[in-house]
Motif scaffolding. Sequence first.
Motif, PDB file in Angstrom:
ATOM      1  N   THR A   4       0.850  -1.185   0.000  1.00 16.75           N
ATOM      2  CA  THR A   4       0.000   0.000   0.000  1.00 16.75           C
ATOM      3  C   THR A   4       0.883   1.232   0.000  1.00 16.75           C
ATOM      4  N   LEU A   5       0.795   2.036  -1.054  1.00 12.98           N
ATOM      5  CA  LEU A   5       1.495   3.319  -1.094  1.00 12.98           C
ATOM      6  C   LEU A   5       0.569   4.348  -0.454  1.00 12.98           C
ATOM      7  N   LEU A   6       0.942   4.843   0.717  1.00 11.77           N
ATOM      8  CA  LEU A   6       0.135   5.825   1.439  1.00 11.77           C
ATOM      9  C   LEU A   6       0.745   7.192   1.191  1.00 11.77           C
ATOM     10  N   ILE A   7       0.055   8.011   0.390  1.00 10.72           N
ATOM     11  CA  ILE A   7       0.598   9.322   0.043  1.00 10.72           C
ATOM     12  C   ILE A   7      -0.109  10.407   0.858  1.00 10.72           C
ATOM     13  N   GLY A  73      -3.193  -3.956   1.962  1.00  9.57           N
ATOM     14  CA  GLY A  73      -1.856  -4.446   1.662  1.00  9.57           C
ATOM     15  C   GLY A  73      -1.205  -5.163   2.832  1.00  9.57           C
ATOM     16  N   ASP A  74      -0.115  -5.879   2.523  1.00  5.55           N
ATOM     17  CA  ASP A  74       0.664  -6.586   3.537  1.00  5.55           C
ATOM     18  C   ASP A  74       1.737  -5.683   4.139  1.00  5.55           C
ATOM     19  N   VAL A  75       2.097  -4.621   3.410  1.00  4.73           N
ATOM     20  CA  VAL A  75       3.118  -3.665   3.830  1.00  4.73           C
ATOM     21  C   VAL A  75       2.590  -2.269   3.522  1.00  4.73           C
ATOM     22  N   ILE A  76       2.830  -1.323   4.433  1.00  2.00           N
ATOM     23  CA  ILE A  76       2.466   0.072   4.188  1.00  2.00           C
ATOM     24  C   ILE A  76       3.735   0.830   3.844  1.00  2.00           C
ATOM     25  N   TYR A  77       3.746   1.470   2.689  1.00  2.00           N
ATOM     26  CA  TYR A  77       4.871   2.286   2.242  1.00  2.00           C
ATOM     27  C   TYR A  77       4.432   3.739   2.354  1.00  2.00           C
ATOM     28  N   ALA A  78       4.880   4.431   3.411  1.00  2.00           N
ATOM     29  CA  ALA A  78       4.495   5.819   3.655  1.00  2.00           C
ATOM     30  C   ALA A  78       5.372   6.748   2.833  1.00  2.00           C
ATOM     31  N   MET A  79       4.746   7.485   1.950  1.00  2.00           N
ATOM     32  CA  MET A  79       5.467   8.440   1.122  1.00  2.00           C
ATOM     33  C   MET A  79       5.684   9.715   1.917  1.00  2.00           C
ATOM     34  N   PRO A  83       2.646  13.816   8.800  1.00  2.00           N
ATOM     35  CA  PRO A  83       1.621  13.235   9.679  1.00  2.00           C
ATOM     36  C   PRO A  83       0.525  12.497   8.908  1.00  2.00           C
ATOM     37  N   THR A  84       0.202  12.959   7.693  1.00  2.00           N
ATOM     38  CA  THR A  84      -0.871  12.326   6.933  1.00  2.00           C
ATOM     39  C   THR A  84      -0.434  11.065   6.197  1.00  2.00           C
ATOM     40  N   SER A  85       0.834  10.738   6.231  1.00  2.00           N
ATOM     41  CA  SER A  85       1.265   9.465   5.648  1.00  2.00           C
ATOM     42  C   SER A  85       1.966   8.633   6.717  1.00  2.00           C
ATOM     43  N   PHE A  86       3.122   9.075   7.170  1.00  2.00           N
ATOM     44  CA  PHE A  86       3.884   8.310   8.145  1.00  2.00           C
ATOM     45  C   PHE A  86       3.174   8.245   9.499  1.00  2.00           C
ATOM     46  N   GLY A  87       2.568   9.334   9.919  1.00  2.00           N
ATOM     47  CA  GLY A  87       1.862   9.352  11.200  1.00  2.00           C
ATOM     48  C   GLY A  87       0.720   8.352  11.235  1.00  2.00           C
ATOM     49  N   PHE A  88      -0.108   8.361  10.188  1.00  2.00           N
ATOM     50  CA  PHE A  88      -1.220   7.416  10.131  1.00  2.00           C
ATOM     51  C   PHE A  88      -0.716   5.985   9.924  1.00  2.00           C
ATOM     52  N   ALA A  89       0.387   5.835   9.194  1.00  2.00           N
ATOM     53  CA  ALA A  89       0.956   4.496   8.999  1.00  2.00           C
ATOM     54  C   ALA A  89       1.407   3.894  10.325  1.00  2.00           C
ATOM     55  N   SER A  91       0.194   4.610  13.265  1.00  2.00           N
ATOM     56  CA  SER A  91      -1.018   4.286  14.015  1.00  2.00           C
ATOM     57  C   SER A  91      -1.609   2.959  13.533  1.00  2.00           C
ATOM     58  N   LEU A  92      -1.613   2.761  12.224  1.00  2.00           N
ATOM     59  CA  LEU A  92      -2.133   1.513  11.667  1.00  2.00           C
ATOM     60  C   LEU A  92      -1.221   0.335  11.980  1.00  2.00           C
ATOM     61  N   LYS A  93       0.075   0.605  12.077  1.00  2.00           N
ATOM     62  CA  LYS A  93       1.015  -0.464  12.440  1.00  2.00           C
ATOM     63  C   LYS A  93       0.673  -1.012  13.827  1.00  2.00           C
ATOM     64  N   ALA A  94       0.326  -0.117  14.732  1.00  2.00           N
ATOM     65  CA  ALA A  94      -0.020  -0.549  16.088  1.00  2.00           C
ATOM     66  C   ALA A  94      -1.317  -1.365  16.097  1.00  2.00           C
ATOM     67  N   GLN A  95      -2.260  -1.026  15.222  1.00  2.00           N
ATOM     68  CA  GLN A  95      -3.541  -1.728  15.201  1.00  2.00           C
ATOM     69  C   GLN A  95      -3.485  -3.028  14.403  1.00  2.00           C
ATOM     70  N   LYS A  96      -2.926  -2.965  13.192  1.00  2.00           N
ATOM     71  CA  LYS A  96      -2.968  -4.113  12.283  1.00  2.00           C
ATOM     72  C   LYS A  96      -1.699  -4.960  12.302  1.00  2.00           C
ATOM     73  N   LYS A  97      -0.663  -4.481  12.982  1.00  2.00           N
ATOM     74  CA  LYS A  97       0.619  -5.193  13.049  1.00  2.00           C
ATOM     75  C   LYS A  97       1.249  -5.371  11.663  1.00  2.00           C
ATOM     76  N   LEU A  98       1.127  -4.334  10.820  1.00  2.00           N
ATOM     77  CA  LEU A  98       1.716  -4.362   9.482  1.00  2.00           C
ATOM     78  C   LEU A  98       3.072  -3.673   9.499  1.00  2.00           C
ATOM     79  N   PRO A  99       4.034  -4.173   8.725  1.00  2.00           N
ATOM     80  CA  PRO A  99       5.310  -3.469   8.628  1.00  2.00           C
ATOM     81  C   PRO A  99       5.136  -2.152   7.873  1.00  2.00           C
ATOM     82  N   VAL A 100       5.920  -1.153   8.268  1.00  2.11           N
ATOM     83  CA  VAL A 100       5.841   0.179   7.655  1.00  2.11           C
ATOM     84  C   VAL A 100       7.214   0.557   7.121  1.00  2.11           C
TER      85      VAL A 100
END
Length: 124
Positions: A4-7, A73-79, A83-89, A91-100
């Motif tokens: 997941t590309l999070l822009i 996605g299985d991995v979050i790629y924060a662009m 705060p609107t990409s890495f910050g939310f990523a 937060s989602l890492k803590a909830q979904k246990k996905l690598p960032v």
Amino acid sequence: MKITLLIPDTSIKSFPRTKLLYNLLKPNFDLEVIAVSNKNEEEALFREAFPNLKKIKYNLGTIIADLNKGITGDVIYAMRAKPTSFGFAMSLKAQKKLPVIVDIDSRELYNCYPYSTNFTKNFL
């Protein structure tokens, strides 16, 4: 594997790097592009380049829940480290246990003290 590309937004500043990474990763991975934005900045340009673009409205009350539902996605790629990409990523890492993975370019790295030439920013 799905990435997941999070822009952080759909501005013209985010487009070149997102397009480059999308083109590099597309042959080997399944990709989804998610933009966090409350503006219609350059949305048409992004929709043309990324047919699977998902846009999440920036509403502080529901954004984490919307992102939680929207990211498949299985991995979050924060662009960019915003705060609107890495910050939310994170937060989602803590909830979904996905690598960032965070993408930091050289301008962002040297925009902080002691390397910054911005006098007022160095004192904040």
